[in-house]
Design a protein around this motif. Structure first.
Motif, PDB file in Angstrom:
ATOM      1  N   ILE A  13      16.188  -0.752 -41.920  1.00  0.00           N
ATOM      2  CA  ILE A  13      15.678  -1.363 -40.680  1.00  0.00           C
ATOM      3  C   ILE A  13      16.715  -1.258 -39.547  1.00  0.00           C
ATOM      4  N   VAL A  14      16.268  -0.642 -38.445  1.00  0.00           N
ATOM      5  CA  VAL A  14      17.054  -0.590 -37.203  1.00  0.00           C
ATOM      6  C   VAL A  14      16.394  -1.551 -36.224  1.00  0.00           C
ATOM      7  N   ILE A  15      17.173  -2.487 -35.684  1.00  0.00           N
ATOM      8  CA  ILE A  15      16.599  -3.512 -34.814  1.00  0.00           C
ATOM      9  C   ILE A  15      17.122  -3.374 -33.386  1.00  0.00           C
ATOM     10  N   GLY A  16      16.250  -3.721 -32.433  1.00  0.00           N
ATOM     11  CA  GLY A  16      16.608  -3.861 -31.024  1.00  0.00           C
ATOM     12  C   GLY A  16      16.102  -5.221 -30.565  1.00  0.00           C
ATOM     13  N   CYS A  17      16.631  -5.700 -29.469  1.00  0.00           N
ATOM     14  CA  CYS A  17      16.229  -7.044 -29.027  1.00  0.00           C
ATOM     15  C   CYS A  17      16.389  -7.171 -27.525  1.00  0.00           C
ATOM     16  N   GLY A  18      15.417  -7.812 -26.884  1.00  0.00           N
ATOM     17  CA  GLY A  18      15.442  -8.036 -25.441  1.00  0.00           C
ATOM     18  C   GLY A  18      14.049  -7.937 -24.898  1.00  0.00           C
ATOM     19  N   THR A  19      13.873  -8.277 -23.639  1.00  0.00           N
ATOM     20  CA  THR A  19      12.550  -8.133 -23.032  1.00  0.00           C
ATOM     21  C   THR A  19      12.179  -6.656 -22.986  1.00  0.00           C
ATOM     22  N   GLN A  21      11.198  -3.727 -21.298  1.00  0.00           N
ATOM     23  CA  GLN A  21      11.168  -3.234 -19.917  1.00  0.00           C
ATOM     24  C   GLN A  21      11.990  -1.958 -19.839  1.00  0.00           C
ATOM     25  N   ASP A  22      11.814  -1.248 -18.736  1.00  0.00           N
ATOM     26  CA  ASP A  22      12.492   0.046 -18.596  1.00  0.00           C
ATOM     27  C   ASP A  22      14.008  -0.100 -18.582  1.00  0.00           C
ATOM     28  N   ARG A  23      14.557  -1.188 -17.934  1.00  0.00           N
ATOM     29  CA  ARG A  23      16.017  -1.337 -17.878  1.00  0.00           C
ATOM     30  C   ARG A  23      16.630  -1.447 -19.261  1.00  0.00           C
ATOM     31  N   LYS A  24      15.922  -2.059 -20.197  1.00  0.00           N
ATOM     32  CA  LYS A  24      16.439  -2.221 -21.556  1.00  0.00           C
ATOM     33  C   LYS A  24      16.341  -0.934 -22.384  1.00  0.00           C
ATOM     34  N   GLY A  25      15.711   0.112 -21.826  1.00  0.00           N
ATOM     35  CA  GLY A  25      15.656   1.401 -22.521  1.00  0.00           C
ATOM     36  C   GLY A  25      14.790   1.390 -23.770  1.00  0.00           C
ATOM     37  N   CYS A  26      13.710   0.623 -23.757  1.00  0.00           N
ATOM     38  CA  CYS A  26      12.822   0.572 -24.934  1.00  0.00           C
ATOM     39  C   CYS A  26      12.211   1.938 -25.210  1.00  0.00           C
ATOM     40  N   ASP A  27      12.015   2.748 -24.136  1.00  0.00           N
ATOM     41  CA  ASP A  27      11.502   4.105 -24.344  1.00  0.00           C
ATOM     42  C   ASP A  27      12.518   4.967 -25.080  1.00  0.00           C
ATOM     43  N   PHE A  28      13.836   4.737 -24.796  1.00  0.00           N
ATOM     44  CA  PHE A  28      14.869   5.470 -25.537  1.00  0.00           C
ATOM     45  C   PHE A  28      14.892   5.036 -27.008  1.00  0.00           C
ATOM     46  N   PHE A  29      14.656   3.758 -27.233  1.00  0.00           N
ATOM     47  CA  PHE A  29      14.594   3.215 -28.591  1.00  0.00           C
ATOM     48  C   PHE A  29      13.537   3.973 -29.408  1.00  0.00           C
ATOM     49  N   ALA A  30      12.379   4.188 -28.763  1.00  0.00           N
ATOM     50  CA  ALA A  30      11.292   4.911 -29.433  1.00  0.00           C
ATOM     51  C   ALA A  30      11.641   6.384 -29.632  1.00  0.00           C
ATOM     52  N   GLN A  31      12.322   6.987 -28.635  1.00  0.00           N
ATOM     53  CA  GLN A  31      12.688   8.410 -28.745  1.00  0.00           C
ATOM     54  C   GLN A  31      13.703   8.628 -29.871  1.00  0.00           C
ATOM     55  N   VAL A  32      14.679   7.720 -30.005  1.00  0.00           N
ATOM     56  CA  VAL A  32      15.649   7.824 -31.108  1.00  0.00           C
ATOM     57  C   VAL A  32      14.914   7.698 -32.443  1.00  0.00           C
ATOM     58  N   THR A  43      11.101   8.771 -43.506  1.00  0.00           N
ATOM     59  CA  THR A  43       9.921   7.928 -43.308  1.00  0.00           C
ATOM     60  C   THR A  43      10.114   6.494 -43.767  1.00  0.00           C
ATOM     61  N   GLN A  44      11.181   6.248 -44.531  1.00  0.00           N
ATOM     62  CA  GLN A  44      11.429   4.877 -44.977  1.00  0.00           C
ATOM     63  C   GLN A  44      12.335   4.116 -44.001  1.00  0.00           C
ATOM     64  N   THR A  45      12.517   4.680 -42.807  1.00  0.00           N
ATOM     65  CA  THR A  45      13.312   4.043 -41.757  1.00  0.00           C
ATOM     66  C   THR A  45      12.361   3.419 -40.750  1.00  0.00           C
ATOM     67  N   TYR A  46      12.665   2.178 -40.366  1.00  0.00           N
ATOM     68  CA  TYR A  46      11.777   1.420 -39.492  1.00  0.00           C
ATOM     69  C   TYR A  46      12.579   0.886 -38.282  1.00  0.00           C
ATOM     70  N   PHE A  47      11.959   0.995 -37.111  1.00  0.00           N
ATOM     71  CA  PHE A  47      12.578   0.544 -35.857  1.00  0.00           C
ATOM     72  C   PHE A  47      11.760  -0.628 -35.318  1.00  0.00           C
ATOM     73  N   ILE A  48      12.368  -1.808 -35.271  1.00  0.00           N
ATOM     74  CA  ILE A  48      11.669  -3.024 -34.861  1.00  0.00           C
ATOM     75  C   ILE A  48      12.364  -3.624 -33.632  1.00  0.00           C
ATOM     76  N   TRP A  49      11.613  -3.893 -32.580  1.00  0.00           N
ATOM     77  CA  TRP A  49      12.164  -4.471 -31.332  1.00  0.00           C
ATOM     78  C   TRP A  49      11.592  -5.876 -31.142  1.00  0.00           C
ATOM     79  N   SER A  91      18.309  -7.018 -40.935  1.00  0.00           N
ATOM     80  CA  SER A  91      18.313  -5.594 -40.557  1.00  0.00           C
ATOM     81  C   SER A  91      19.592  -4.925 -41.030  1.00  0.00           C
ATOM     82  N   ASP A  92      19.631  -3.575 -40.840  1.00  0.00           N
ATOM     83  CA  ASP A  92      20.786  -2.796 -41.298  1.00  0.00           C
ATOM     84  C   ASP A  92      21.706  -2.375 -40.147  1.00  0.00           C
ATOM     85  N   LEU A  93      21.170  -2.143 -38.961  1.00  0.00           N
ATOM     86  CA  LEU A  93      22.016  -1.856 -37.793  1.00  0.00           C
ATOM     87  C   LEU A  93      21.241  -2.186 -36.527  1.00  0.00           C
TER      88      LEU A  93
END
Length: 908
Positions: A13-19, A21-32, A43-49, A91-93
């Motif tokens: 599990i890779v986690i992100g946190c924050g509102t 919005q574009d400033r927080k780079g959530c689109d980059f989170f999805a691209q990574v 496929t066993q890797t999960y990205f949760i914001w 989470s793991d990172l």
């Protein structure tokens, strides 16, 4: 967490946190996430914001992108959660993808949970705490590199754990709230002079004597303060009116603790009442509120605030003087203090007490009214509480001094206090008597006995006391002896002198004390020549200095004066008495007698006139050094404005002077043209220079930026047309227009040192010319000569006699190109050795620029001539212009030829 989101047991599990919005780079989170999962089949890797969606359009596109790439099961935006740290711990990172984030809290929270954090470099302060393997930062917006970092940490469990442990340890030990508060307090203490508050109690002391008319207003302004006093002590010195009854009646209606002390006999001393009140006070701070004054309701609050700095021992506000009926005379006392410093009292300040004494309180009582003052009781000593009671008038001043030497003084520039001035004021009654001045002398004697005062602070303070004495004579039409001869002051004057001589006059009294009077303390040939001679003589003699025109000065010029020299009036700037000629003459005469001056040495016409007027009643040996101003004045005798004073005094001056030094025979034309018999004792002296003052390695010389093939000319002088500045510029430009072979393959450069409106006009006109450099006014122009080859002085100045600039050129080994003006031809030649080239002047004081250009080219093209003149410049300086030899010659003339100092032995 796996259960909530239906994740497999082996999910990474890779986690992100924050509102979201574009400033927080959530689109980059999805691209990574896309690159990690799709490109590497993880496929066993999960990205949760974790966070709320606050930009609907952005979130809509983000969800659409995730759906289109088929990763809606692996990239999850579940919205906000109550305790995001629980999700971090599961989470793991942590992935911090912000475009911009100053110092995100989620970064520290993730580290605290033991998660490695990956972020972009340059997106804010997150990566600043990653040093020491506490996190990973990749180049800004480099999605592939961030994806690689995720995969690397996923595959290296040991590295992942080490980074997480390091991060957690750092947060727990460094970024704690205790550390934050300590660092913040340290910062505001250092940069904003903050001090932690502690409760301070204020006692108000109200000394009263027959102020029935004002006592109600006084008490009301105390009890109506926004910050109430903790104690009121009312003291009455046996009043004959109803003021005690009125005061007590008002005070008793308040709930403020109070004491009432009624004397059975009048003490006749306000300071005895002060001390009585201070000893009764229980407060930490004392406010002595005189019973006839008034104030604003903010006074206690704003003065008390200053004492939260534990080093402050005295705080006071600006005061506004008012009349009997409360009419405001002035908004403040700046007219009283500005003559010491026109800026100091315009703003709040906090000052080390020693500096406050040195620059203000030792000169005069710069705290005009005690009612504006608050004192720290613990800083008061029994010694001074006893001492102030011996004074009738200046006890307050002494008390302020006693406190200032123990800590800091704070000033509030707002007029919080109203100082009532009226005929009953004790001051106006006592100042007519000698006892008033005697008290001030006794006070200053005590202040002067402390070693932290400079000699010039004492000389100014003493001169101010004499000025006060004569000012009072004028104000009250008093007829009294000269201050120095007033027997009432005899003992105090003697004791002040003995102490001053022991501490500040290191030269033995067997050496003469000399008073130099210079024209002014601004840059000019005569002024600089006098200062240099005074500096040299001060090495062996007691030398004092006075400026004939103190309103003309330059701080850089004053800085050239040796620290051993004592300014007889304290400094060379305007004083309260500077514009009162007759009073100033009396003051300087008294000072000359006090400092036991043996002879007067004046330079320039207007200083010679001052010396003459001073010496009319002293009859001391007096010597003048003539300069070019005299022949210039002779030429202007047809001008009524010039002639009146000059023609009135020139003959009696020359009859009374003991001896004259002159620079050139041209100076002596005055005697023939005005039919004046010259003094018998005359001698020729050139000006001099101390070559040890030249710094050939001065870093500022690099401003010239000399090139390999540059040939640099320098012109240093007052920036006026008569000194040939524009002619020198034109000649330099003309040289560089010649073919290279006609100028020895060199580029002529001109460096101009000096400043004025004229210089600025020239700079605006020629600054685009690369060969012309304007350096402006420089404190040490000789420091630039190491980068120069030749000195210029194409002067058309009619008063030019013996230019100091040429002497400085020679001291630095520079030959000169100059005009045939004054004594210049004599200066550049010695026993057949030449150190310069002369430009002829026409009868109308003009010269040919082509001739200047020709002579400048001679040095550029004739290396042998240049080297010979360069060598001769140093020889002539050593034999003729060295200040040590010049000083010895002056001493010989003064002591032997003029027999002025027969009581002193001739020294080597």
């Amino acid at each position: 967490m796996k259960k909530e989101f239906y994740l497999p047991d082996d999910a990474f599990i890779v986690i992100g946190c924050g509102t979201v919005q574009d400033r927080k780079g959530c689109d980059f989170f999805a691209q990574v996430a896309y690159q990690v999962i799709k490109a590497n089949e993880l496929t066993q890797t999960y990205f949760i914001w974790i966070g709320a969606k606050i930009q609907p359009t952005f979130s809509m596109w983000l969800d659409d992108d995730i759906k289109k790439v088929g990763l809606e099961q692996n990239i999850i935006f579940p919205g906000p959660r109550k305790n995001p740290l629980d999700y971090m711990r599961g989470s793991d990172l942590f992935l911090l993808t912000s475009r911009e984030d100053p110092f995100p809290l989620v970064n520290m929270e993730a580290m605290y949970c033991g998660l490695p954090v990956i972020t972009f470099l340059g997106n804010g302060g997150a990566s600043e705490i990653f040093e020491g393997q506490r996190g990973v930062a990749v180049p800004y917006l480099d999605i592939p590199e961030m994806a690689k970092a995720v995969i690397n940490l996923k595959n290296d469990e040991q590295l992942r754990k080490e980074i997480g442990i390091n991060a957690k340890h750092y947060i727990e030990n460094q970024l704690t709230w205790d550390n934050f508060v300590n660092n913040f307090v340290s910062l505001i203490k250092t940069d904003y002079d903050y001090h932690c508050q502690k409760e301070l109690k204020v006692t108000v002391i109200v000394p009263n004597y027959n102020y029935e008319k004002f006592i109600s207003e006084r008490i009301e302004t105390i009890i109506n303060q926004k910050i109430k006093p903790d104690e009121i002590i009312f003291l009455d010195d046996k009043s004959s009116d109803r003021s005690p009854e009125i005061a007590v009646e008002i005070i008793k209606k308040t709930d403020i603790p109070h004491k009432v002390i009624l004397n059975q006999e009048n003490t006749g001393s306000p300071f005895k009442q002060w001390v009585k009140g201070i000893k009764e006070a229980t407060g930490d701070l004392i406010w002595i509120a005189e019973s006839d004054d008034s104030c604003k309701d903010e006074l206690i609050g704003k003065l008390k605030q200053q004492f939260y700095d534990p080093d402050v021992v005295l705080a006071y506000s600006q005061s506004a003087p008012m009349g009997e009926n409360g009419e405001i005379w002035e908004k403040n006392y700046l007219s009283y203090t500005n003559e010491i410093d026109s800026q100091k009292w315009s703003n709040h300040y906090k000052n080390e007490g020693i500096n406050e004494i040195q620059n203000a309180l030792c000169l005069k009582n710069t705290i005009p009214n005690a009612s504006a003052v608050m004192l720290r009781k613990s800083a008061l000593t029994e010694e001074y509480l006893s001492l102030i009671q011996k004074f009738r008038f200046v006890g307050d001043w002494l008390l302020y001094f006693s406190l200032a030497k123990e800590g800091k003084v704070a000033f509030v520039s707002e007029s919080l206090n109203y100082h009532r001035r009226h005929e009953k004021t004790v001051t106006s009654k006592i100042e007519k008597n000698n006892s008033y001045t005697q008290e001030i002398l006794e006070l200053k004697q005590h202040i002067f006995s402390h070693n932290f005062l400079s000699a010039n602070a004492i000389t100014e303070s003493f001169a101010r006391t004499i000025d006060d004495y004569y000012s009072l004579n004028e104000r009250h039409n008093l007829t009294r002896d000269a201050f120095i001869n007033n027997l009432s002051f005899e003992n105090s004057i003697k004791e002040i002198w003995v102490d001053f001589e022991q501490r500040y006059l290191s030269k033995p009294s067997s050496y003469p004390s000399i008073l130099f009077i210079i024209g002014d303390a601004d840059f000019g040939g005569g002024q600089i020549a006098a200062i240099r001679l005074a500096n040299e003589l001060a090495k062996k003699h007691r030398v004092f200095l006075c400026s004939a025109e103190p309103w003309t000065y330059n701080d850089n010029c004053i800085d050239l004066i040796a620290p051993e020299i004592i300014f007889i009036e304290g400094n060379l700037k305007p004083k309260p008495w500077s514009n009162y000629r007759q009073r100033r003459l009396k003051i300087i005469r008294d000072l000359i007698q006090f400092y036991q001056i043996d002879l007067i040495f004046s330079h320039l016409w207007w200083s010679d006139l001052l010396a003459y007027e001073i010496n009319q009643e002293l009859n001391l040996p007096w010597f003048m050094q003539m300069h070019g101003c005299y022949e210039h004045l002779v030429e202007l005798t047809d001008n009524p404005e010039i002639s009146e004073n000059f023609m009135k005094y020139i003959k009696p001056m020359m009859e009374s002077v003991s001896g004259i030094g002159y620079l050139t025979k041209k100076n002596l034309q005055l005697f023939e043209k005005l039919d004046i018999t010259p003094p018998q004792k005359m001698a020729k002296f050139f000006n001099g220079f101390d070559s040890s003052n030249v710094n050939f390695d001065a870093p500022e010389a690099k401003l010239i930026n000399r090139g390999e093939n540059d040939f640099v000319f320098c012109l240093c002088s007052r920036a006026i047309p008569e000194k040939g500045w524009e002619e020198a510029i034109s000649a330099t430009i003309l040289i560089n227009q010649l073919p290279l072979e006609q100028r020895n393959n060199k580029t002529a450069r001109l460096v101009l040192i000096g400043d004025s409106d004229y210089a600025q006009d020239l700079k605006n006109k020629y600054d685009h010319k690369m060969e012309i450099t304007f350096l402006g006014k420089q404190k040490h122009p000789t420091n630039f000569y190491s980068q120069c080859d030749v000195g210029l002085l194409p002067s058309r100045f009619k008063s030019e006699s013996l230019p100091c600039t040429i002497i400085e050129y020679f001291a630095c080994g520079l030959p000169v190109v100059t005009t045939q003006v004054g004594a210049v031809p004599e200066m550049i030649s010695l026993d057949g050795k030449e150190a310069g080239l002369l430009i002829p002047l026409s009868e109308d004081w003009k010269f040919d620029i082509k001739k200047l250009q020709e002579l400048m080219l001679q040095y550029m093209n004739n290396k042998n001539l240049y080297l010979e003149h360069q060598k001769n410049a140093q020889i002539i300086f050593d034999q003729v212009f060295d200040i040590k030899k010049l000083a010895d010659n002056y001493v010989y003339f003064l002591r032997v030829i003029c027999s002025a100092l027969v009581k002193y032995e001739i020294s080597n």
